[in-house]
Write a protein that holds these residues in place. Structure first.
Motif, PDB file in Angstrom:
ATOM      1  N   LYS A   1     -50.226  25.652 -15.937  1.00 41.16           N
ATOM      2  CA  LYS A   1     -49.388  25.993 -17.085  1.00 41.16           C
ATOM      3  C   LYS A   1     -49.839  27.366 -17.562  1.00 41.16           C
ATOM      4  CE  LYS A   1     -48.437  24.543 -21.822  1.00 41.16           C
ATOM      5  NZ  LYS A   1     -48.662  23.492 -22.832  1.00 41.16           N
TER       6      LYS A   1
ATOM      7  N   LEU B   1     -52.578  21.893 -14.619  1.00 42.94           N
ATOM      8  CA  LEU B   1     -51.805  20.715 -15.026  1.00 42.94           C
ATOM      9  C   LEU B   1     -52.282  19.518 -14.217  1.00 42.94           C
ATOM     10  CD1 LEU B   1     -48.144  21.977 -15.430  1.00 42.94           C
ATOM     11  CD2 LEU B   1     -49.698  21.227 -17.203  1.00 42.94           C
TER      12      LEU B   1
ATOM     13  N   ASN C   1     -48.657  31.204 -19.976  1.00 41.76           N
ATOM     14  CA  ASN C   1     -47.797  31.768 -21.023  1.00 41.76           C
ATOM     15  C   ASN C   1     -47.146  33.076 -20.557  1.00 41.76           C
ATOM     16  OD1 ASN C   1     -50.090  33.388 -21.108  1.00 41.76           O
ATOM     17  ND2 ASN C   1     -50.184  33.480 -23.326  1.00 41.76           N
TER      18      ASN C   1
ATOM     19  N   CYS D   1     -40.498  25.077 -19.052  1.00 39.82           N
ATOM     20  CA  CYS D   1     -41.070  25.298 -20.391  1.00 39.82           C
ATOM     21  C   CYS D   1     -42.563  25.607 -20.334  1.00 39.82           C
ATOM     22  CB  CYS D   1     -40.803  24.098 -21.292  1.00 39.82           C
ATOM     23  SG  CYS D   1     -41.610  22.570 -20.759  1.00 39.82           S
ATOM     24  N   ASP D   2     -43.242  25.188 -19.261  1.00 34.09           N
ATOM     25  CA  ASP D   2     -44.679  25.444 -19.106  1.00 34.09           C
ATOM     26  C   ASP D   2     -44.975  26.709 -18.312  1.00 34.09           C
ATOM     27  OD1 ASP D   2     -45.577  23.268 -20.599  1.00 34.09           O
ATOM     28  OD2 ASP D   2     -45.487  21.914 -18.872  1.00 34.09           O
TER      29      ASP D   2
END
Length: 69
Positions: free
Chosen positions: A6, A68, A8, A38-39
């Motif tokens: 995951k 993850l 950003n 979304c991750d």
């Protein structure tokens, strides 16, 4: 071996630069991002993967990265 992280990372240009840097460390790997998720998923396909190294490389460029489960 496949590892999923995951992140950003938001932009395609950012992901391309990171993939290039990761391939310098893991040259026989397949590395890609799914920025639609979304991750902001980073997938690494390789015979041997060092999660710590991948996390530290992204961190050195100011990005968050976690494995993850």
């Amino acid at each position: 071996m496949i590892e999923v992280f995951k992140t950003n990372v938001q932009e395609a240009e950012q992901s391309q630069m990171i993939v290039k840097k990761l391939l310098e460390h893991f040259p026989n790997s397949t590395i890609n991002f799914d920025l639609e998720d979304c991750d902001k998923i980073l997938r690494v396909y390789a015979l041997s993967i060092c999660n710590h190294t991948i996390i530290e490389i992204l961190k050195s460029y100011g990005y968050h990265c976690e494995v993850l489960p």
